[in-house]
Design a protein around this motif. Structure first.
Motif, PDB file in Angstrom:
ATOM      1  N   ALA A  95     -53.690  -7.469 -95.608  1.00 35.53           N
ATOM      2  CA  ALA A  95     -53.557  -8.273 -96.829  1.00 35.53           C
ATOM      3  C   ALA A  95     -52.095  -8.430 -97.221  1.00 35.53           C
ATOM      4  O   ALA A  95     -51.747  -9.353 -97.973  1.00 35.53           O
ATOM      5  CB  ALA A  95     -54.340  -7.641 -97.972  1.00 35.53           C
ATOM      6  N   HIS A  96     -51.234  -7.546 -96.717  1.00 37.74           N
ATOM      7  CA  HIS A  96     -49.809  -7.667 -97.039  1.00 37.74           C
ATOM      8  C   HIS A  96     -49.138  -8.834 -96.327  1.00 37.74           C
ATOM      9  O   HIS A  96     -47.932  -9.040 -96.494  1.00 37.74           O
ATOM     10  CB  HIS A  96     -49.077  -6.341 -96.795  1.00 37.74           C
ATOM     11  N   LEU A 127     -52.375   8.040 -96.898  1.00 42.34           N
ATOM     12  CA  LEU A 127     -53.266   6.893 -96.685  1.00 42.34           C
ATOM     13  C   LEU A 127     -54.679   7.374 -96.389  1.00 42.34           C
ATOM     14  O   LEU A 127     -55.658   6.849 -96.918  1.00 42.34           O
ATOM     15  CB  LEU A 127     -52.771   6.029 -95.527  1.00 42.34           C
ATOM     16  N   SER A 174     -43.406  -2.997-109.240  1.00 38.74           N
ATOM     17  CA  SER A 174     -43.489  -1.759-108.450  1.00 38.74           C
ATOM     18  C   SER A 174     -42.127  -1.117-108.234  1.00 38.74           C
ATOM     19  O   SER A 174     -42.050   0.038-107.824  1.00 38.74           O
ATOM     20  CB  SER A 174     -44.097  -2.076-107.088  1.00 38.74           C
ATOM     21  N   GLY A 223     -48.241 -12.508-100.484  1.00 41.61           N
ATOM     22  CA  GLY A 223     -47.549 -12.088-101.686  1.00 41.61           C
ATOM     23  C   GLY A 223     -46.251 -11.348-101.434  1.00 41.61           C
ATOM     24  O   GLY A 223     -45.678 -11.416-100.346  1.00 41.61           O
ATOM     25  N   ARG A 224     -45.826 -10.645-102.443  1.00 40.87           N
ATOM     26  CA  ARG A 224     -44.530  -9.982-102.407  1.00 40.87           C
ATOM     27  C   ARG A 224     -44.508  -8.796-103.361  1.00 40.87           C
ATOM     28  O   ARG A 224     -45.370  -8.653-104.216  1.00 40.87           O
ATOM     29  CB  ARG A 224     -43.444 -10.966-102.826  1.00 40.87           C
ATOM     30  N   TRP A 274     -58.564  -6.039-105.450  1.00 41.76           N
ATOM     31  CA  TRP A 274     -58.398  -4.784-104.683  1.00 41.76           C
ATOM     32  C   TRP A 274     -58.196  -3.594-105.620  1.00 41.76           C
ATOM     33  O   TRP A 274     -58.817  -2.554-105.459  1.00 41.76           O
ATOM     34  CB  TRP A 274     -57.318  -4.985-103.630  1.00 41.76           C
ATOM     35  N   ARG A 330     -54.787  -8.995-105.221  1.00 38.86           N
ATOM     36  CA  ARG A 330     -54.401  -7.639-105.618  1.00 38.86           C
ATOM     37  C   ARG A 330     -55.236  -7.135-106.796  1.00 38.86           C
ATOM     38  O   ARG A 330     -55.603  -5.960-106.851  1.00 38.86           O
ATOM     39  CB  ARG A 330     -52.908  -7.592-105.943  1.00 38.86           C
ATOM     40  N   PRO A 379     -53.128   3.868-103.738  1.00 32.66           N
ATOM     41  CA  PRO A 379     -52.098   4.453-102.870  1.00 32.66           C
ATOM     42  C   PRO A 379     -50.683   4.372-103.443  1.00 32.66           C
ATOM     43  O   PRO A 379     -50.350   3.468-104.197  1.00 32.66           O
ATOM     44  CB  PRO A 379     -52.204   3.624-101.585  1.00 32.66           C
ATOM     45  N   HIS A 382     -42.359  -7.030-106.455  1.00 36.73           N
ATOM     46  CA  HIS A 382     -41.553  -7.485-107.585  1.00 36.73           C
ATOM     47  C   HIS A 382     -40.805  -6.289-108.174  1.00 36.73           C
ATOM     48  O   HIS A 382     -41.432  -5.283-108.537  1.00 36.73           O
ATOM     49  CB  HIS A 382     -42.447  -8.075-108.670  1.00 36.73           C
TER      50      HIS A 382
HETATM   51 FE1  DDH Z   1     -50.767  -3.823-101.608  1.00 37.63          FE
HETATM   52  N1  DDH Z   1     -48.999  -3.604-102.618  1.00 37.63           N
HETATM   53  N2  DDH Z   1     -50.729  -1.861-101.131  1.00 37.63           N
HETATM   54  N3  DDH Z   1     -52.579  -4.038-100.721  1.00 37.63           N
HETATM   55  N4  DDH Z   1     -50.806  -5.755-102.201  1.00 37.63           N
HETATM   56  C1  DDH Z   1     -48.304  -4.585-103.259  1.00 37.63           C
HETATM   57  C2  DDH Z   1     -48.620  -5.922-103.301  1.00 37.63           C
HETATM   58  C3  DDH Z   1     -49.792  -6.460-102.774  1.00 37.63           C
HETATM   59  C4  DDH Z   1     -49.760  -0.959-101.443  1.00 37.63           C
HETATM   60  C5  DDH Z   1     -48.681  -1.173-102.300  1.00 37.63           C
HETATM   61  C6  DDH Z   1     -48.330  -2.418-102.794  1.00 37.63           C
HETATM   62  C7  DDH Z   1     -53.266  -3.054-100.074  1.00 37.63           C
HETATM   63  C8  DDH Z   1     -52.754  -1.793 -99.740  1.00 37.63           C
HETATM   64  C9  DDH Z   1     -51.597  -1.260-100.247  1.00 37.63           C
HETATM   65  C10 DDH Z   1     -51.807  -6.659-101.885  1.00 37.63           C
HETATM   66  C11 DDH Z   1     -53.038  -6.368-101.326  1.00 37.63           C
HETATM   67  C12 DDH Z   1     -53.405  -5.128-100.806  1.00 37.63           C
HETATM   68  C13 DDH Z   1     -47.140  -4.015-103.878  1.00 37.63           C
HETATM   69  C14 DDH Z   1     -46.112  -4.777-104.689  1.00 37.63           C
HETATM   70  C15 DDH Z   1     -47.155  -2.680-103.583  1.00 37.63           C
HETATM   71  C16 DDH Z   1     -46.114  -1.635-103.992  1.00 37.63           C
HETATM   72  C17 DDH Z   1     -46.568  -4.953-106.135  1.00 37.63           C
HETATM   73  C18 DDH Z   1     -45.562  -5.732-106.957  1.00 37.63           C
HETATM   74  O1  DDH Z   1     -44.416  -5.280-107.050  1.00 37.63           O
HETATM   75  O2  DDH Z   1     -45.934  -6.796-107.477  1.00 37.63           O
HETATM   76  C19 DDH Z   1     -49.982   0.283-100.740  1.00 37.63           C
HETATM   77  C20 DDH Z   1     -49.125   1.523-100.859  1.00 37.63           C
HETATM   78  C21 DDH Z   1     -51.110   0.084 -99.976  1.00 37.63           C
HETATM   79  C22 DDH Z   1     -51.702   1.030 -99.005  1.00 37.63           C
HETATM   80  O3  DDH Z   1     -51.347   2.272 -99.066  1.00 37.63           O
HETATM   81  C23 DDH Z   1     -52.467   0.706 -98.012  1.00 37.63           C
HETATM   82  C24 DDH Z   1     -54.606  -3.493 -99.768  1.00 37.63           C
HETATM   83  C25 DDH Z   1     -55.662  -2.624 -99.080  1.00 37.63           C
HETATM   84  C26 DDH Z   1     -54.700  -4.789-100.220  1.00 37.63           C
HETATM   85  C27 DDH Z   1     -55.875  -5.726-100.179  1.00 37.63           C
HETATM   86  O4  DDH Z   1     -55.891  -6.713-100.823  1.00 37.63           O
HETATM   87  C28 DDH Z   1     -57.051  -5.447 -99.343  1.00 37.63           C
HETATM   88  C29 DDH Z   1     -51.379  -7.988-102.241  1.00 37.63           C
HETATM   89  C30 DDH Z   1     -52.172  -9.283-102.005  1.00 37.63           C
HETATM   90  C31 DDH Z   1     -50.113  -7.872-102.803  1.00 37.63           C
HETATM   91  C32 DDH Z   1     -49.201  -8.991-103.324  1.00 37.63           C
HETATM   92  C33 DDH Z   1     -49.330  -9.128-104.818  1.00 37.63           C
HETATM   93  C34 DDH Z   1     -48.417 -10.200-105.379  1.00 37.63           C
HETATM   94  O5  DDH Z   1     -48.309 -10.239-106.619  1.00 37.63           O
HETATM   95  O6  DDH Z   1     -47.819 -10.983-104.648  1.00 37.63           O
END
Ligand code: DDH
Length: 291
Positions: free
Chosen positions: A170-171, A150, A181, A174-175, A47, A44, A141, A177
């Motif tokens: 990628a989702h 998006l 968020s 992880g999780r 990213w 994350r 996003p 929290h």
């Molecule tokens: Fe994400 N993401 N993400 N995400 N993401 C969250 C967690 C993680 C969005 C929202 C959230 C991608 C796209 C999007 C990862 C990778 C990627 C969380 C939770 C939210 C909210 C955060 C928290 O509470 O800790 C949204 C909206 C989008 C979208 O619109 C497409 C992308 C493109 C990636 C990538 O890596 C390519 C990862 C890994 C996590 C888990 C993190 C963790 O601590 O566990």
């Protein structure tokens, strides 16, 4: 200068592999965090460092590591990423010649590969920039939105519909929290292993709105232990996105191939690499590769 000296003039692939190996061994060692790994939060960080890119102005992207500074460190989307930055700081101390921007991206590559994902070719060349290069809030996003949002966000980075869907896989990792968020829970049953489960679960589970006092999110009807964000659900509701979800649900190989290609591009957004260095991307060797 010795290999870890600040003035290492021309670091080689072996030097970057040593950094990779250090990150991998710290991932292995520090297994009492979250679901047992810092891997997801490292992905994350990489990213969010990259996803600020705006192709019109050329601002943002993985060159700079400006999330070290307020105000970018305090943007709502970056809540909790201090855990990933702190995790990598001792690595930076041991190899002071690497830039933060190259290190954060190498952290993402290492985490993806060590969590059994595809090889993501890597090249260094990012330089750190100062607080003046911080991007404005709102470039990443917003999970409460739908398909139009998006497209606005990811087209700005230069990605198409297929790539938006591939990146979203990628989702599997992880999780969410509550204290970061506001959302809560993991997307899959194996949040520290990269698979195409995000897509299969999205299609195969029945999803309901979660009844709670938090932000609107979905929960799976059968176990009530998994979650989806409104933006995740948009991928099956939108007819431009859905065929790609179906394709990746059917084939983990297709997902890995497309995920590797699109993450490589994501991680290089906004970086002024010298012309001709495309052929100098390296495969960093995962610890599980015995060859
Ligand atoms: Fe994400 N993401 N993400 N995400 N993401 C969250 C967690 C993680 C969005 C929202 C959230 C991608 C796209 C999007 C990862 C990778 C990627 C969380 C939770 C939210 C909210 C955060 C928290 O509470 O800790 C949204 C909206 C989008 C979208 O619109 C497409 C992308 C493109 C990636 C990538 O890596 C390519 C990862 C890994 C996590 C888990 C993190 C963790 O601590 O566990």
């Amino acid at each position: 200068k010795n290999k870890t000296g600040a003035a290492l003039a021309n670091p080689t692939k072996a030097d970057y592999q040593a950094v990779y190996d250090e990150i991998a061994s710290r991932l292995e060692e520090k297994d009492d965090y979250d679901d047992g790994s810092f891997g997801p939060v490292l992905v994350r960080l990489a990213w969010h460092a990259s996803g600020t890119y705006d192709k019109e102005t050329g601002t943002g992207g993985s060159n700079g590591a400006t999330m070290r500074f307020h105000p970018e460190s305090s943007h709502g989307a970056n809540a909790g990423l201090i855990a990933a930055r702190d995790f990598l700081d001792p690595v930076k101390a041991k190899f002071p010649w690497i830039t933060y921007s190259d290190l954060w991206i190498l952290g993402g590559v290492c985490a993806i590969q060590e969590m059994q994902g595809p090889i993501v070719p890597y090249r260094p060349g990012r330089s750190d920039r100062d607080v003046a290069a911080c991007t404005p809030d709102g470039r990443l996003p917003d999970a409460t939105q739908g398909g139009d949002h998006l497209r606005n966000i990811f087209y700005r980075m230069g990605f198409n519909d297929q790539e938006i869907v591939a990146l979203s896989g990628a989702h599997a990792l992880g999780r969410c929290h509550r204290d970061r968020s506001g959302f809560e829970g993991p997307w899959t049953f194996s949040p520290t292993v990269l698979t195409n489960d995000f897509y299969t679960l999205l299609l195969e589970q029945k999803w309901d709105w979660k009844k709670w006092d938090g932000p609107k999110q979905y929960e799976d009807k059968s176990t009530k232990s998994l979650m989806m964000l409104p933006t995740d659900m948009a991928l099956v509701q939108d007819k431009g996105f859905r065929p790609h979800v179906e394709r990746y649900a059917k084939s983990n190989d297709e997902f890995f191939k497309d995920f590797s290609a699109v993450v490589l591009r994501l991680f290089e957004l906004g970086v002024p690499f010298a012309a001709g260095t495309e052929s100098q991307r390296w495969t960093m060797k995962p610890t599980w590769d015995e060859s």
